[in-house]
Write a protein that holds these residues in place. Structure first.
Motif, PDB file in Angstrom:
ATOM      1  N   THR A 223     -21.631   5.344 -14.309  1.00 32.16           N
ATOM      2  CA  THR A 223     -21.202   6.677 -13.907  1.00 32.16           C
ATOM      3  C   THR A 223     -20.399   6.567 -12.626  1.00 32.16           C
ATOM      4  O   THR A 223     -20.651   5.714 -11.787  1.00 32.16           O
ATOM      5  N   GLY A 224     -19.433   7.425 -12.492  1.00 34.54           N
ATOM      6  CA  GLY A 224     -18.560   7.397 -11.330  1.00 34.54           C
ATOM      7  C   GLY A 224     -17.212   7.989 -11.685  1.00 34.54           C
ATOM      8  O   GLY A 224     -17.045   8.621 -12.726  1.00 34.54           O
ATOM      9  N   SER A 225     -16.249   7.796 -10.829  1.00 37.64           N
ATOM     10  CA  SER A 225     -14.923   8.367 -11.024  1.00 37.64           C
ATOM     11  C   SER A 225     -13.866   7.308 -10.795  1.00 37.64           C
ATOM     12  O   SER A 225     -13.981   6.486  -9.876  1.00 37.64           O
ATOM     13  N   LEU A 226     -12.839   7.317 -11.630  1.00 35.53           N
ATOM     14  CA  LEU A 226     -11.719   6.403 -11.435  1.00 35.53           C
ATOM     15  C   LEU A 226     -10.963   6.715 -10.148  1.00 35.53           C
ATOM     16  O   LEU A 226     -10.267   5.854  -9.619  1.00 35.53           O
ATOM     17  N   GLU A 227     -11.079   7.960  -9.678  1.00 34.72           N
ATOM     18  CA  GLU A 227     -10.373   8.336  -8.469  1.00 34.72           C
ATOM     19  C   GLU A 227     -11.093   7.875  -7.203  1.00 34.72           C
ATOM     20  O   GLU A 227     -10.607   8.102  -6.095  1.00 34.72           O
ATOM     21  N   ALA A 228     -12.259   7.242  -7.331  1.00 35.86           N
ATOM     22  CA  ALA A 228     -13.022   6.824  -6.156  1.00 35.86           C
ATOM     23  C   ALA A 228     -12.259   5.764  -5.377  1.00 35.86           C
ATOM     24  O   ALA A 228     -11.449   5.024  -5.913  1.00 35.86           O
ATOM     25  N   GLY A 229     -12.567   5.704  -4.084  1.00 36.36           N
ATOM     26  CA  GLY A 229     -11.940   4.683  -3.252  1.00 36.36           C
ATOM     27  C   GLY A 229     -11.018   5.289  -2.226  1.00 36.36           C
ATOM     28  O   GLY A 229     -10.084   6.006  -2.578  1.00 36.36           O
ATOM     29  N   ALA A 350      -0.375  -6.453  -1.389  1.00 35.77           N
ATOM     30  CA  ALA A 350       0.852  -5.889  -1.953  1.00 35.77           C
ATOM     31  C   ALA A 350       0.572  -5.164  -3.261  1.00 35.77           C
ATOM     32  O   ALA A 350       1.150  -4.108  -3.535  1.00 35.77           O
ATOM     33  N   SER A 351      -0.324  -5.721  -4.077  1.00 36.48           N
ATOM     34  CA  SER A 351      -0.668  -5.086  -5.346  1.00 36.48           C
ATOM     35  C   SER A 351      -1.331  -3.736  -5.124  1.00 36.48           C
ATOM     36  O   SER A 351      -1.036  -2.766  -5.834  1.00 36.48           O
ATOM     37  N   LEU A 352      -2.212  -3.654  -4.132  1.00 34.51           N
ATOM     38  CA  LEU A 352      -2.868  -2.382  -3.833  1.00 34.51           C
ATOM     39  C   LEU A 352      -1.854  -1.355  -3.326  1.00 34.51           C
ATOM     40  O   LEU A 352      -1.884  -0.185  -3.731  1.00 34.51           O
ATOM     41  N   SER A 353      -0.955  -1.783  -2.456  1.00 32.96           N
ATOM     42  CA  SER A 353       0.064  -0.872  -1.949  1.00 32.96           C
ATOM     43  C   SER A 353       0.958  -0.361  -3.077  1.00 32.96           C
ATOM     44  O   SER A 353       1.271   0.843  -3.137  1.00 32.96           O
ATOM     45  N   ASN A 354       1.344  -1.248  -3.982  1.00 28.39           N
ATOM     46  CA  ASN A 354       2.183  -0.835  -5.106  1.00 28.39           C
ATOM     47  C   ASN A 354       1.433   0.113  -6.032  1.00 28.39           C
ATOM     48  O   ASN A 354       1.999   1.108  -6.514  1.00 28.39           O
ATOM     49  N   ALA A 355       0.134  -0.165  -6.282  1.00 26.73           N
ATOM     50  CA  ALA A 355      -0.660   0.707  -7.152  1.00 26.73           C
ATOM     51  C   ALA A 355      -0.786   2.107  -6.563  1.00 26.73           C
ATOM     52  O   ALA A 355      -0.737   3.113  -7.289  1.00 26.73           O
ATOM     53  N   GLU A 356      -0.934   2.201  -5.248  1.00 25.11           N
ATOM     54  CA  GLU A 356      -1.032   3.508  -4.616  1.00 25.11           C
ATOM     55  C   GLU A 356       0.288   4.279  -4.699  1.00 25.11           C
ATOM     56  O   GLU A 356       0.300   5.499  -4.872  1.00 25.11           O
ATOM     57  N   ASP A 407      -4.427   4.297 -16.578  1.00 26.95           N
ATOM     58  CA  ASP A 407      -4.249   2.861 -16.335  1.00 26.95           C
ATOM     59  C   ASP A 407      -3.889   2.601 -14.879  1.00 26.95           C
ATOM     60  O   ASP A 407      -4.343   1.602 -14.286  1.00 26.95           O
ATOM     61  N   ALA A 408      -3.066   3.472 -14.294  1.00 27.41           N
ATOM     62  CA  ALA A 408      -2.700   3.306 -12.888  1.00 27.41           C
ATOM     63  C   ALA A 408      -3.918   3.480 -11.983  1.00 27.41           C
ATOM     64  O   ALA A 408      -4.066   2.775 -10.976  1.00 27.41           O
ATOM     65  N   LEU A 409      -4.792   4.428 -12.323  1.00 28.54           N
ATOM     66  CA  LEU A 409      -6.031   4.603 -11.560  1.00 28.54           C
ATOM     67  C   LEU A 409      -6.889   3.330 -11.614  1.00 28.54           C
ATOM     68  O   LEU A 409      -7.424   2.870 -10.597  1.00 28.54           O
ATOM     69  N   TYR A 410      -7.004   2.782 -12.814  1.00 28.58           N
ATOM     70  CA  TYR A 410      -7.810   1.569 -12.968  1.00 28.58           C
ATOM     71  C   TYR A 410      -7.179   0.398 -12.212  1.00 28.58           C
ATOM     72  O   TYR A 410      -7.877  -0.378 -11.550  1.00 28.58           O
ATOM     73  N   GLN A 411      -5.847   0.262 -12.307  1.00 25.46           N
ATOM     74  CA  GLN A 411      -5.166  -0.830 -11.621  1.00 25.46           C
ATOM     75  C   GLN A 411      -5.319  -0.698 -10.106  1.00 25.46           C
ATOM     76  O   GLN A 411      -5.402  -1.702  -9.400  1.00 25.46           O
ATOM     77  N   ARG A 412      -5.354   0.548  -9.624  1.00 23.48           N
ATOM     78  CA  ARG A 412      -5.557   0.743  -8.196  1.00 23.48           C
ATOM     79  C   ARG A 412      -6.957   0.265  -7.786  1.00 23.48           C
ATOM     80  O   ARG A 412      -7.119  -0.435  -6.775  1.00 23.48           O
ATOM     81  N   GLN A 413      -7.973   0.607  -8.564  1.00 25.79           N
ATOM     82  CA  GLN A 413      -9.330   0.160  -8.253  1.00 25.79           C
ATOM     83  C   GLN A 413      -9.437  -1.352  -8.377  1.00 25.79           C
ATOM     84  O   GLN A 413     -10.072  -2.009  -7.554  1.00 25.79           O
ATOM     85  N   LEU A 414      -8.817  -1.918  -9.418  1.00 28.47           N
ATOM     86  CA  LEU A 414      -8.867  -3.361  -9.604  1.00 28.47           C
ATOM     87  C   LEU A 414      -8.190  -4.085  -8.441  1.00 28.47           C
ATOM     88  O   LEU A 414      -8.684  -5.122  -7.969  1.00 28.47           O
TER      89      LEU A 414
END
Length: 432
Positions: A223-229, A350-356, A407-414
């Motif tokens: 349980t949780g949210s993809l928007e977390a973080g 860089a990956s996190l910045s691009n995902a955001e 998918d973008a939400l998941y990639q941001r968390q990943l």
């Protein structure tokens, strides 16, 4: 109106899916599990990690063995002249010998065993770090599958509403029956997509369950949210510094380099032979004949012996070369690993910045426009201004964009989890 990016009411969704998954697992209700609980369960129950933990006994046994002294030797000797015609003559001796380790070999062996145990502990910590990353990734894969299932349910609702509109227009004579059949086919396709999404959810949940240790966690539903973080406050240079100081794989290589130095020191000491000291008691009995009478004379002697191999040919040259090569290899691998860690931190940052940035583009520009386009297209169809195929195309674009958003939400968390693993820190606080 079906609104994917702004969904706030996930409680009913998880309750419904929990009941559905519970039915598949033979349970009346599936319990919920947070991300932190999933990570803790993985660290406790993962079979591969537990097997590596069990190897600790091997290292501890090696440390105990390194501190032991050589056992003393007992020597007993019995001599008799019975076979040579001198039955009255015999000798008996008993002695004890002890090998003494010179050049501090015992202390050096203990130090080497301690370094081996230190390397193992850092390797175990590094495996835990990677398992955390794997558990978090698979946990959010399940959350992504849940949201995609919700998306297919929304598509079904869109097509059901469209079917009702088409029925009304058919009854009014505005469209042919073929158009209603096309809407019905589209509805059936969306229901098939929901079945495929449910299969994907069950598969991702099974993978998570396997990682967490098996059947005992089968009823749990993440349980949780993809928007977390939240936003990452540390700069890239600060995260790199933390990684160089705390990454357990680097610490393991540093300990291995120190272990190589300890091995070289021991190899030099092994080139010096050990001293063996012995203490013995000997009794000699001889027969003496005087005036035809035979008498016996018994004497006792105490002896001390010292022995040491002469290091003429073997000075442990192979051991010196082997330990020197291992030390140099560990140093080179440490330097290479330090460079690799720097690249990993930079790439993850860089990956996190691009995902955001991608998420911001979806949220501010793409999603509102797609929702408006779909709304206008559906209203236009209801008024008879556009054909049903235009509605199908717009709904397809809308669903594809929503899938891209998820998918973008998941990639941001990943990307966030990979950055945490690369820097060996929990970005919400704490050290991995």
């Amino acid at each position: 109106m079906f609104d994917v990016p702004l969904m706030k009411k996930n409680g009913s969704l998880f309750a419904g899916i929990a009941l559905l998954l519970g039915a598949f697992a033979g349970n009346a209700r599936a319990e919920e599990m947070s991300l932190q609980q999933a990570v803790e369960i993985a660290l406790q129950n993962n079979a591969e990690l537990q097997a590596f933990r069990d190897e600790k006994g091997l290292r501890e046994a090696g440390r105990i063995r390194a501190g032991l002294l050589p056992n003393p030797s007992l020597e007993v000797s019995l001599e008799s002249g019975a076979l040579t015609g001198n039955s009255g003559e015999n000798a008996f001796s008993v002695g004890v010998s002890q090998e003494f380790l010179l050049a501090g070999k015992r202390e050096k062996r203990v130090a080497l065993a301690q370094k081996e145990l230190e390397v193992y502990r850092w390797q175990l910590t590094d495996r835990e770090r990677l398992l955390r990353l794997d558990a978090k990734s698979r946990f959010y894969q399940v959350l992504l599958a849940v949201r995609k299932l919700k998306l297919t349910e929304g598509a079904i609702e869109l097509n059901r509403h469209l079917y009702q509109v088409a029925k009304e227009r058919l009854a009014a004579g505005d469209i042919p029956e073929l158009e209603l059949n096309l809407v019905q086919v589209e509805l059936a396709r969306s229901e098939g997509a929901r079945s495929a999404a449910l299969e994907g959810l069950l598969a991702s949940r099974a993978e998570l369950s396997l990682l967490l240790g098996g059947k005992e966690v089968e009823p749990a539903l993440p349980t949780g949210s993809l928007e977390a973080g939240g936003a990452v406050k540390q700069a890239q240079a600060e995260l790199l510094r933390l990684a160089q100081e705390r990454r357990p794989d680097l610490m393991a290589l540093r300990a291995e380099a120190e272990k190589g130095s300890a091995e070289l020191s021991l190899a030099k000491a092994e080139g010096i032979p050990n001293l063996t000291a012995g203490l013995g008691l000997k009794r000699d009995t001889t027969a003496v004949e005087v005036a035809g009478l035979e008498g016996k004379d018994t004497s006792y002697t105490v002896g001390l012996t010292l022995s040491m191999p002469i290091p003429l040919f073997d000075k442990n040259q192979p051991g010196l070369r082997e330990s020197s090569a291992r030390r140099d290899s560990a140093g080179n691998r440490l330097a290479a690993a330090a460079s690799r860690v720097e690249r990993e931190v930079a790439a993850a940052y860089a990956s996190l910045s691009n995902a955001e940035q991608v998420l911001s583009l979806y949220f501010r520009n793409i999603m509102p426009q797609m929702e408006e386009n779909l709304k206008l297209t559906r209203e236009a169809y209801q008024l008879g201004e556009v054909p049903v195929l235009t509605v199908f195309e717009e709904q397809k674009k809308y669903l594809e964009v929503n899938q891209g958003y998820l998918d973008a939400l998941y990639q941001r968390q990943l990307a966030l989890f990979k950055l945490e693993a690369a820097a060996a820190v929990e970005l919400t606080g704490g050290v991995q």
